[in-house]
Motif scaffolding. Sequence first.
Motif, PDB file in Angstrom:
ATOM      1  N   GLY A  21       9.505  87.555  57.329  1.00 54.43           N
ATOM      2  CA  GLY A  21      10.670  88.337  56.926  1.00 54.43           C
ATOM      3  C   GLY A  21      11.962  87.590  57.141  1.00 54.43           C
ATOM      4  O   GLY A  21      12.868  87.614  56.288  1.00 54.43           O
ATOM      5  N   LEU A  22      12.079  86.898  58.268  1.00 51.62           N
ATOM      6  CA  LEU A  22      13.301  86.141  58.542  1.00 51.62           C
ATOM      7  C   LEU A  22      13.471  84.974  57.584  1.00 51.62           C
ATOM      8  O   LEU A  22      14.601  84.650  57.176  1.00 51.62           O
ATOM      9  CB  LEU A  22      13.301  85.663  59.996  1.00 51.62           C
ATOM     10  CG  LEU A  22      13.417  86.773  61.048  1.00 51.62           C
ATOM     11  CD1 LEU A  22      13.284  86.192  62.457  1.00 51.62           C
ATOM     12  CD2 LEU A  22      14.726  87.532  60.888  1.00 51.62           C
ATOM     13  N   VAL A  23      12.373  84.345  57.187  1.00 51.61           N
ATOM     14  CA  VAL A  23      12.451  83.268  56.186  1.00 51.61           C
ATOM     15  C   VAL A  23      12.915  83.832  54.836  1.00 51.61           C
ATOM     16  O   VAL A  23      13.737  83.228  54.144  1.00 51.61           O
ATOM     17  CB  VAL A  23      11.090  82.543  56.059  1.00 51.61           C
ATOM     18  CG1 VAL A  23      11.045  81.644  54.832  1.00 51.61           C
ATOM     19  CG2 VAL A  23      10.807  81.733  57.312  1.00 51.61           C
ATOM     20  N   CYS A  24      12.419  85.009  54.478  1.00 50.57           N
ATOM     21  CA  CYS A  24      12.858  85.650  53.227  1.00 50.57           C
ATOM     22  C   CYS A  24      14.339  85.996  53.278  1.00 50.57           C
ATOM     23  O   CYS A  24      15.061  85.801  52.293  1.00 50.57           O
ATOM     24  CB  CYS A  24      12.042  86.916  52.963  1.00 50.57           C
ATOM     25  SG  CYS A  24      10.336  86.596  52.512  1.00 50.57           S
ATOM     26  N   VAL A  25      14.797  86.510  54.409  1.00 52.83           N
ATOM     27  CA  VAL A  25      16.223  86.827  54.557  1.00 52.83           C
ATOM     28  C   VAL A  25      17.049  85.556  54.435  1.00 52.83           C
ATOM     29  O   VAL A  25      18.059  85.511  53.715  1.00 52.83           O
ATOM     30  CB  VAL A  25      16.504  87.536  55.902  1.00 52.83           C
ATOM     31  CG1 VAL A  25      17.994  87.611  56.191  1.00 52.83           C
ATOM     32  CG2 VAL A  25      15.896  88.928  55.900  1.00 52.83           C
ATOM     33  N   SER A  26      16.613  84.505  55.110  1.00 51.61           N
ATOM     34  CA  SER A  26      17.336  83.230  55.060  1.00 51.61           C
ATOM     35  C   SER A  26      17.390  82.661  53.643  1.00 51.61           C
ATOM     36  O   SER A  26      18.432  82.192  53.186  1.00 51.61           O
ATOM     37  CB  SER A  26      16.661  82.234  56.003  1.00 51.61           C
ATOM     38  OG  SER A  26      17.244  80.963  55.886  1.00 51.61           O
ATOM     39  N   PHE A  43      19.944  90.186  46.805  1.00 55.51           N
ATOM     40  CA  PHE A  43      19.879  91.472  47.502  1.00 55.51           C
ATOM     41  C   PHE A  43      18.442  91.899  47.786  1.00 55.51           C
ATOM     42  O   PHE A  43      18.113  92.288  48.904  1.00 55.51           O
ATOM     43  CB  PHE A  43      20.586  92.555  46.677  1.00 55.51           C
ATOM     44  CG  PHE A  43      20.701  93.867  47.396  1.00 55.51           C
ATOM     45  CD1 PHE A  43      21.777  94.114  48.222  1.00 55.51           C
ATOM     46  CD2 PHE A  43      19.730  94.842  47.256  1.00 55.51           C
ATOM     47  CE1 PHE A  43      21.889  95.305  48.899  1.00 55.51           C
ATOM     48  CE2 PHE A  43      19.823  96.039  47.933  1.00 55.51           C
ATOM     49  CZ  PHE A  43      20.912  96.275  48.758  1.00 55.51           C
ATOM     50  N   PHE A  44      17.599  91.835  46.788  1.00 51.25           N
ATOM     51  CA  PHE A  44      16.213  92.299  46.936  1.00 51.25           C
ATOM     52  C   PHE A  44      15.438  91.469  47.970  1.00 51.25           C
ATOM     53  O   PHE A  44      14.795  92.041  48.855  1.00 51.25           O
ATOM     54  CB  PHE A  44      15.527  92.297  45.574  1.00 51.25           C
ATOM     55  CG  PHE A  44      14.255  93.077  45.530  1.00 51.25           C
ATOM     56  CD1 PHE A  44      14.261  94.445  45.694  1.00 51.25           C
ATOM     57  CD2 PHE A  44      13.042  92.448  45.319  1.00 51.25           C
ATOM     58  CE1 PHE A  44      13.081  95.177  45.654  1.00 51.25           C
ATOM     59  CE2 PHE A  44      11.865  93.160  45.276  1.00 51.25           C
ATOM     60  CZ  PHE A  44      11.886  94.529  45.450  1.00 51.25           C
ATOM     61  N   PRO A  45      15.486  90.111  47.911  1.00 48.24           N
ATOM     62  CA  PRO A  45      14.776  89.346  48.950  1.00 48.24           C
ATOM     63  C   PRO A  45      15.323  89.595  50.354  1.00 48.24           C
ATOM     64  O   PRO A  45      14.553  89.650  51.313  1.00 48.24           O
ATOM     65  CB  PRO A  45      14.988  87.882  48.547  1.00 48.24           C
ATOM     66  CG  PRO A  45      15.444  87.899  47.153  1.00 48.24           C
ATOM     67  CD  PRO A  45      16.023  89.239  46.874  1.00 48.24           C
ATOM     68  N   VAL A  46      16.631  89.764  50.479  1.00 49.98           N
ATOM     69  CA  VAL A  46      17.207  90.023  51.801  1.00 49.98           C
ATOM     70  C   VAL A  46      16.763  91.390  52.314  1.00 49.98           C
ATOM     71  O   VAL A  46      16.372  91.535  53.477  1.00 49.98           O
ATOM     72  CB  VAL A  46      18.751  89.914  51.758  1.00 49.98           C
ATOM     73  CG1 VAL A  46      19.371  90.444  53.038  1.00 49.98           C
ATOM     74  CG2 VAL A  46      19.176  88.475  51.525  1.00 49.98           C
ATOM     75  N   ALA A  47      16.800  92.401  51.459  1.00 52.17           N
ATOM     76  CA  ALA A  47      16.413  93.752  51.881  1.00 52.17           C
ATOM     77  C   ALA A  47      14.934  93.804  52.267  1.00 52.17           C
ATOM     78  O   ALA A  47      14.567  94.352  53.313  1.00 52.17           O
ATOM     79  CB  ALA A  47      16.713  94.751  50.773  1.00 52.17           C
ATOM     80  N   LEU A  48      14.070  93.244  51.429  1.00 52.88           N
ATOM     81  CA  LEU A  48      12.634  93.263  51.743  1.00 52.88           C
ATOM     82  C   LEU A  48      12.304  92.398  52.950  1.00 52.88           C
ATOM     83  O   LEU A  48      11.452  92.748  53.766  1.00 52.88           O
ATOM     84  CB  LEU A  48      11.819  92.814  50.542  1.00 52.88           C
ATOM     85  CG  LEU A  48      11.683  93.830  49.417  1.00 52.88           C
ATOM     86  CD1 LEU A  48      10.816  93.279  48.306  1.00 52.88           C
ATOM     87  CD2 LEU A  48      11.112  95.127  49.922  1.00 52.88           C
ATOM     88  N   GLY A  49      12.979  91.250  53.068  1.00 52.50           N
ATOM     89  CA  GLY A  49      12.760  90.388  54.224  1.00 52.50           C
ATOM     90  C   GLY A  49      13.171  91.058  55.515  1.00 52.50           C
ATOM     91  O   GLY A  49      12.477  90.962  56.532  1.00 52.50           O
ATOM     92  N   LEU A  51      13.283  94.304  56.042  1.00 50.53           N
ATOM     93  CA  LEU A  51      12.307  95.369  56.281  1.00 50.53           C
ATOM     94  C   LEU A  51      11.005  94.794  56.844  1.00 50.53           C
ATOM     95  O   LEU A  51      10.422  95.335  57.780  1.00 50.53           O
ATOM     96  CB  LEU A  51      12.050  96.143  54.992  1.00 50.53           C
ATOM     97  CG  LEU A  51      11.138  97.352  55.092  1.00 50.53           C
ATOM     98  CD1 LEU A  51      11.750  98.415  56.002  1.00 50.53           C
ATOM     99  CD2 LEU A  51      10.898  97.935  53.710  1.00 50.53           C
ATOM    100  N   LEU A  52      10.558  93.680  56.284  1.00 53.13           N
ATOM    101  CA  LEU A  52       9.339  93.030  56.765  1.00 53.13           C
ATOM    102  C   LEU A  52       9.508  92.553  58.201  1.00 53.13           C
ATOM    103  O   LEU A  52       8.604  92.721  59.031  1.00 53.13           O
ATOM    104  CB  LEU A  52       8.964  91.865  55.847  1.00 53.13           C
ATOM    105  CG  LEU A  52       7.678  91.123  56.145  1.00 53.13           C
ATOM    106  CD1 LEU A  52       6.487  92.055  55.979  1.00 53.13           C
ATOM    107  CD2 LEU A  52       7.533  89.932  55.225  1.00 53.13           C
ATOM    108  N   ALA A  53      10.650  91.965  58.513  1.00 57.10           N
ATOM    109  CA  ALA A  53      10.907  91.504  59.879  1.00 57.10           C
ATOM    110  C   ALA A  53      10.944  92.675  60.851  1.00 57.10           C
ATOM    111  O   ALA A  53      10.406  92.596  61.963  1.00 57.10           O
ATOM    112  CB  ALA A  53      12.220  90.728  59.928  1.00 57.10           C
ATOM    113  N   PHE A  54      11.539  93.788  60.436  1.00 56.87           N
ATOM    114  CA  PHE A  54      11.613  94.972  61.286  1.00 56.87           C
ATOM    115  C   PHE A  54      10.222  95.537  61.563  1.00 56.87           C
ATOM    116  O   PHE A  54       9.865  95.830  62.704  1.00 56.87           O
ATOM    117  CB  PHE A  54      12.514  96.022  60.627  1.00 56.87           C
ATOM    118  CG  PHE A  54      12.599  97.311  61.382  1.00 56.87           C
ATOM    119  CD1 PHE A  54      13.291  97.386  62.583  1.00 56.87           C
ATOM    120  CD2 PHE A  54      11.983  98.449  60.895  1.00 56.87           C
ATOM    121  CE1 PHE A  54      13.365  98.566  63.292  1.00 56.87           C
ATOM    122  CE2 PHE A  54      12.054  99.641  61.594  1.00 56.87           C
ATOM    123  CZ  PHE A  54      12.740  99.702  62.799  1.00 56.87           C
TER     124      PHE A  54
END
Length: 158
Positions: A21-26, A43-49, A51-54
């Motif tokens: 998730g953190l890699v997706c956010v980055s 926006f979409f990769p940051v939001a899903l990343g 959520l995945l990290a959480f």
Amino acid sequence: MNSFLRIRKDHIGGTLLTLTGLVCVSSGLQYHTGSLSRMGPGFFPVALGALLAFVGALIAITASGQGASDDAAKEHGHRLPEWRGALCIVVSVIAFVLVGKFGGLIPATFAIVFIASLGDRTNTIKHAVLLSLAMCVVAAIVFSWALKLQLPLFAWGA
């Protein structure tokens, strides 16, 4: 070494989900994210990343040290991984693609749900059929009627 053995698969899985998730956010932050009303490509990769990290962090934090299934497996000498579920899921996705191409949305939905549900050893054939039929109704309502998906409901011989 002994402390390493105490780390359970839920801890490792949660940590891997968090890192993914953190890699997706980055990666998503390298693009313009925008706002909720004007979303950018990031926006979409940051939001899903995020959520995945959480979710991964929640899994890792709430993971118990040793489950009852681990105790039962140790007592009986079983430590082999469970491959039935994974195999059924992979086969069900392949079946969805093939049946969807030649049979349409309803047969493909039935195939993916039926085959995937057989991966659970506690599921019976009757329950798998009932679940598959219910999901066919949901798929017809959501994808065909509400979203107007261009995949036909039935396409035998097309």
